[in-house]
Design a protein around this motif. Structure first.
Motif, PDB file in Angstrom:
ATOM      1  N   GLY A 134       0.827  -1.194   0.000  1.00 32.09           N
ATOM      2  CA  GLY A 134       0.000   0.000   0.000  1.00 32.09           C
ATOM      3  C   GLY A 134       0.860   1.243   0.000  1.00 32.09           C
ATOM      4  O   GLY A 134       2.087   1.144   0.001  1.00 32.09           O
ATOM      5  N   ASN A 135       0.196   2.432  -0.050  1.00 30.93           N
ATOM      6  CA  ASN A 135       0.990   3.649   0.104  1.00 30.93           C
ATOM      7  C   ASN A 135       1.154   3.932   1.594  1.00 30.93           C
ATOM      8  O   ASN A 135       0.624   3.211   2.450  1.00 30.93           O
ATOM      9  CB  ASN A 135       0.349   4.817  -0.662  1.00 30.93           C
ATOM     10  CG  ASN A 135      -1.042   5.168  -0.146  1.00 30.93           C
ATOM     11  OD1 ASN A 135      -1.327   5.031   1.053  1.00 30.93           O
ATOM     12  ND2 ASN A 135      -1.910   5.622  -1.033  1.00 30.93           N
ATOM     13  N   ALA A 136       1.903   4.943   1.901  1.00 33.64           N
ATOM     14  CA  ALA A 136       2.248   5.204   3.293  1.00 33.64           C
ATOM     15  C   ALA A 136       0.999   5.436   4.151  1.00 33.64           C
ATOM     16  O   ALA A 136       0.901   4.937   5.280  1.00 33.64           O
ATOM     17  CB  ALA A 136       3.174   6.424   3.374  1.00 33.64           C
ATOM     18  N   SER A 137       0.046   6.158   3.611  1.00 36.58           N
ATOM     19  CA  SER A 137      -1.162   6.454   4.384  1.00 36.58           C
ATOM     20  C   SER A 137      -1.922   5.181   4.720  1.00 36.58           C
ATOM     21  O   SER A 137      -2.417   5.006   5.843  1.00 36.58           O
ATOM     22  CB  SER A 137      -2.068   7.391   3.583  1.00 36.58           C
ATOM     23  OG  SER A 137      -1.391   8.590   3.286  1.00 36.58           O
ATOM     24  N   GLU A 138      -2.040   4.308   3.737  1.00 33.24           N
ATOM     25  CA  GLU A 138      -2.786   3.064   3.956  1.00 33.24           C
ATOM     26  C   GLU A 138      -2.084   2.161   4.966  1.00 33.24           C
ATOM     27  O   GLU A 138      -2.725   1.537   5.815  1.00 33.24           O
ATOM     28  CB  GLU A 138      -2.977   2.336   2.617  1.00 33.24           C
ATOM     29  CG  GLU A 138      -3.900   3.090   1.671  1.00 33.24           C
ATOM     30  CD  GLU A 138      -3.689   2.748   0.202  1.00 33.24           C
ATOM     31  OE1 GLU A 138      -4.485   3.233  -0.624  1.00 33.24           O
ATOM     32  OE2 GLU A 138      -2.728   2.025  -0.128  1.00 33.24           O
ATOM     33  N   ILE A 139      -0.778   2.075   4.864  1.00 29.25           N
ATOM     34  CA  ILE A 139      -0.029   1.207   5.785  1.00 29.25           C
ATOM     35  C   ILE A 139      -0.146   1.745   7.214  1.00 29.25           C
ATOM     36  O   ILE A 139      -0.363   0.974   8.160  1.00 29.25           O
ATOM     37  CB  ILE A 139       1.443   1.112   5.334  1.00 29.25           C
ATOM     38  CG1 ILE A 139       1.538   0.416   3.962  1.00 29.25           C
ATOM     39  CG2 ILE A 139       2.274   0.371   6.380  1.00 29.25           C
ATOM     40  CD1 ILE A 139       0.898  -0.948   3.887  1.00 29.25           C
ATOM     41  N   ARG A 140      -0.041   3.045   7.354  1.00 27.19           N
ATOM     42  CA  ARG A 140      -0.165   3.619   8.695  1.00 27.19           C
ATOM     43  C   ARG A 140      -1.574   3.427   9.242  1.00 27.19           C
ATOM     44  O   ARG A 140      -1.766   3.103  10.418  1.00 27.19           O
ATOM     45  CB  ARG A 140       0.208   5.103   8.682  1.00 27.19           C
ATOM     46  CG  ARG A 140       1.710   5.329   8.365  1.00 27.19           C
ATOM     47  CD  ARG A 140       2.086   6.797   8.461  1.00 27.19           C
ATOM     48  NE  ARG A 140       1.876   7.287   9.810  1.00 27.19           N
ATOM     49  CZ  ARG A 140       1.552   8.539  10.118  1.00 27.19           C
ATOM     50  NH1 ARG A 140       1.402   9.426   9.145  1.00 27.19           N
ATOM     51  NH2 ARG A 140       1.369   8.902  11.371  1.00 27.19           N
ATOM     52  N   ALA A 141      -2.563   3.611   8.388  1.00 25.82           N
ATOM     53  CA  ALA A 141      -3.951   3.435   8.847  1.00 25.82           C
ATOM     54  C   ALA A 141      -4.204   1.983   9.249  1.00 25.82           C
ATOM     55  O   ALA A 141      -4.838   1.710  10.271  1.00 25.82           O
ATOM     56  CB  ALA A 141      -4.924   3.856   7.747  1.00 25.82           C
ATOM     57  N   LEU A 142      -3.695   1.064   8.444  1.00 26.20           N
ATOM     58  CA  LEU A 142      -3.914  -0.358   8.749  1.00 26.20           C
ATOM     59  C   LEU A 142      -3.245  -0.745  10.072  1.00 26.20           C
ATOM     60  O   LEU A 142      -3.742  -1.605  10.810  1.00 26.20           O
ATOM     61  CB  LEU A 142      -3.368  -1.220   7.603  1.00 26.20           C
ATOM     62  CG  LEU A 142      -3.682  -2.721   7.662  1.00 26.20           C
ATOM     63  CD1 LEU A 142      -5.181  -2.977   7.611  1.00 26.20           C
ATOM     64  CD2 LEU A 142      -2.989  -3.460   6.510  1.00 26.20           C
ATOM     65  N   ALA A 143      -2.127  -0.079  10.371  1.00 26.61           N
ATOM     66  CA  ALA A 143      -1.410  -0.375  11.615  1.00 26.61           C
ATOM     67  C   ALA A 143      -1.995   0.387  12.801  1.00 26.61           C
ATOM     68  O   ALA A 143      -1.503   0.264  13.923  1.00 26.61           O
ATOM     69  CB  ALA A 143       0.065  -0.042  11.450  1.00 26.61           C
ATOM     70  N   GLY A 144      -3.033   1.176  12.548  1.00 27.93           N
ATOM     71  CA  GLY A 144      -3.666   1.894  13.649  1.00 27.93           C
ATOM     72  C   GLY A 144      -2.935   3.153  14.058  1.00 27.93           C
ATOM     73  O   GLY A 144      -3.134   3.677  15.147  1.00 27.93           O
TER      74      GLY A 144
END
Lengths: 346, 346, 346
Positions: A134-144
């Motif tokens: 994913g892009n950075a935003s998605e990865i951070r969101a998925l990790a909470g």
């Protein structure tokens, strides 16, 4: 650029040879890659797989997705336009895939900003994707890590999301690929005793492929290519498969940029280049460097302990109620909603 | 061709400056355009938006379409392949969009000839689309002017549909863009007392872009570009935003025609040209002329009073029963069914 | 290559004249072709139809597919991604089409290897498609010849599937087109008394169009072109319409191969060439030969008696239970699952 540095963590020291071997294997074995992906990019994703040398199969309906996931060489689940039928098929495919111990890739498009897919992503994460892309935003969101009122931020570089990526890798035991101007790929931290605080397998990709952001599906199709590399490298780590897929895909993109006059001709040339690059040509320019463990990893390890909790929290917060959903979405909008903006189509 | 005539109705007298300003704003602001569009054209529509400089998001499932419509910069609803899931999402998105006062575009593909979408279009029309974009047959059908046993007629020019367009604009208070060999765009008649018989803001586009009819989604994608121009010109009228979007899109199409060898290379070149045209280049060749109020408008005003009734009648007639449906469809076939023929895919 | 041999079975002896006449008619009449096709290839299929000169309409939702099938000039049903909504619409469309005596084309993508579509295909087969188009594996599976533990085999040539094709043609009374390196088209055996053991109308296509296998939808779009040729040749046999559509499509593909640098530019060039080839150019190079009845037909006739039973058995075997399904799929995997591999997207 091809800065293969000696690894201090037992990582492969000969990336060019790995690169040539895996690309050759894709062309020879023509792995059958099942894609449950968003309606915007099905066609381009299938054409990318064909160009790479793999065989696409977009089997994404209930009653077929599960049986097929048992026999496919690879599986991609992309959350870009998750209709009820697709959500059913995704759960079916992932469960079947796990039952036979097969590798699979999750692309959590726009997770964190939209409620239905965020709840689904939390469930799928529990099944343990081999690679998350994913892009950075998605990865951070998925990790909470998108809480605290800031929402997702379009200006995140991939490097900013590395701690979140390591958190996720620690949880799944697989790898996480973060797309950006410079791409970052991390594996799961090695276990030390009962803990996961060990060294992290980590790669960085330097090919300049900015035009990929001007073609819908430019990022989504990479998830399928990663699935193809995973299929032909069963003895290679998820992280190196993801890194090599990224290096190859962006090498083709960089070459396509040189011969195109805009985003339309770029998308066409990308397919031509993906089919034309030889294993030797790829080996001579993987674009990858091996990143030794650094202070960044320490940060990541510190936060890894909270990863599982954080992800559950993210899903809960978004799915809890309509009011919460709208708050989450509004928050994303306030900070320009980059994951939403780009995520739903790339 | 760039015949900017002095306007007698308070219309903008400096179209080139408007043109440059809006195109520049799209590139700078990268408006986030939500598209609920037909399955045939999602990919091309997203690529057109990216080429223009906007950001596409095809968020079209229930539970996400509504929350997203509140925060998106623009919204397109295209009725080309309206599955039950999409119909639910469209109603959700439009209601949410209206609740925040946001602008949105309706493309009533093949309305009048097919029953499910005709009923849906009547409902959506009640919510007041900011711009309606269609071919002459669709605009006439939506306005209820396709009755009387004639069905829709493929040989309609856009000019033939101007009275119907003015009817619809009077009802919605927005603008209507009619695509054809020469495109026509009209705004809502100014109110005079409690009546709507005042002057009509009206533009005509003269760029020759005939190859657009040979690419599926050639017309559908224009609806998305209109949504992007609406997003960056909140103080500009719906009619001028729609006219400028049309002028820009068809300028790119005309240029693409010059460098292509058939419909395949044309579709690719169109994306390249959409990305390449500068605001100044557009200002120098908008393709638009301002049309003063004429006798045509008198016809339109005369029929405007019956517009609301006519639309409801159209939906009722088609949706009433299976028997009626088949009659309506057969009627369309008798007259060559042009809206059906071209509408479902362009 | 244009080996038109004298026919011993009353077949047309002047293929070039037929070729020119039908292509000219497509361009003149612009037949309206309804496509219920898989989500991966809708866009490319529509663009192929437009390039050919026909008019596409992807009307595939319940409540519209049926009424539309009554008035369309042609109908394609492709089973690549059969969602519940599409399955409903397909049954509706085919029943309506039959009720008006209209011709239609069935493309049984990946039938035999996946359970939902296999059951659906058996039902649709009972309605009598005018032309069935598929690769060798699909045609054999549809005819019930994939049993016995062997599954489908990717290395089948089109010729290997001719007996199965004749079986199917005998059952439907229509034609069957088998795609491969050399394409085979057969008509229904002529009736001799109450039997179907008579001569078989049969064509072979020799154009080299191997790059079609590198573009998703390369085969699927041919089904739509066949529907267009059927529409303008109501007095021509299904077999000759299918053969000429195949010859024309692959001529364009061969020409496109010559001017392209990979699969991306090939797909674009194919659209350009489909639009550019004149009726006279096609007549001069149809690629087709007429195949006299041979021993192969004897084999086919021998097995024709068991065709109906075999097809029902295939559907039953796959649909009977989850256990059976998985066995069938696993069997396919063991033999490399070629119908699955390529079928779902081409």
């Amino acid at each position: 650029m091809n800065d293969v540095e000696p690894s201090s963590t037992g990582l492969p020291s000969d990336l060019p040879a790995h690169a040539a071997r895996l690309l050759h294997a894709v062309r020879q074995e023509q792995p059958l890659i099942q894609c449950l992906t968003n309606s915007v990019v099905t066609n381009y994703t299938a054409n990318v797989l064909l160009a790479v040398g793999a065989s696409p199969a977009m089997t994404d309906i209930g009653g077929e997705a599960g049986p097929f996931a048992r026999i496919a060489s690879g599986l991609l689940v992309n959350l870009g336009t998750p209709t009820p039928e697709q959500r059913l098929a995704m759960r079916e495919a992932v469960a079947a895939r796990r039952s036979v111990g097969g590798r699979w890739v999750l692309d959590p498009v726009a997770v964190g900003a939209l409620p239905v897919r965020t709840a689904l992503a939390a469930d799928l994460l529990d099944v343990g994707p081999t690679v998350i892309r994913g892009n950075a935003s998605e990865i951070r969101a998925l990790a909470g890590q998108a809480g605290g009122g800031r929402g997702v931020d379009s200006t995140d570089s991939a490097a900013d999301a590395v701690p979140a990526a390591i958190d996720l890798a620690a949880r799944t035991g697989g790898a996480v690929a973060v797309s950006g101007a410079v791409d970052e790929v991390v594996g799961a931290p090695a276990r030390v005793g009962g803990d996961t605080g060990g060294a992290v397998e980590r790669y960085r990709n330097h090919h300049d492929a900015a035009l990929l952001t001007k073609v819908t599906g430019g990022g989504c199709a990479l998830g399928a290519v990663i699935a193809a590399f995973l299929a032909v490298g069963p003895d290679d780590s998820p992280a190196i498969c993801a890194a090599l897929a990224t290096g190859y895909y962006t090498l083709a993109a960089r070459q396509a940029t040189e011969v195109s006059t805009g985003p339309g001709s770029f998308a066409v040339a990308l397919l031509d280049r993906l089919a034309a690059i030889s294993p030797d040509e790829f080996a001579a320019d993987t674009g990858l460097s091996v990143v030794p463990a650094t202070a960044t990893d320490d940060d990541a390890n510190a936060s890894a302990a909270t990863a599982a909790t954080a992800v559950d929290t993210a899903a809960t917060a978004v799915a809890a109620s309509a009011a919460t959903v709208e708050t989450a979405v509004d928050t994303a909008a306030t900070t320009e909603s980059a994951a939403v903006r780009t995520g739903a189509t790339r």
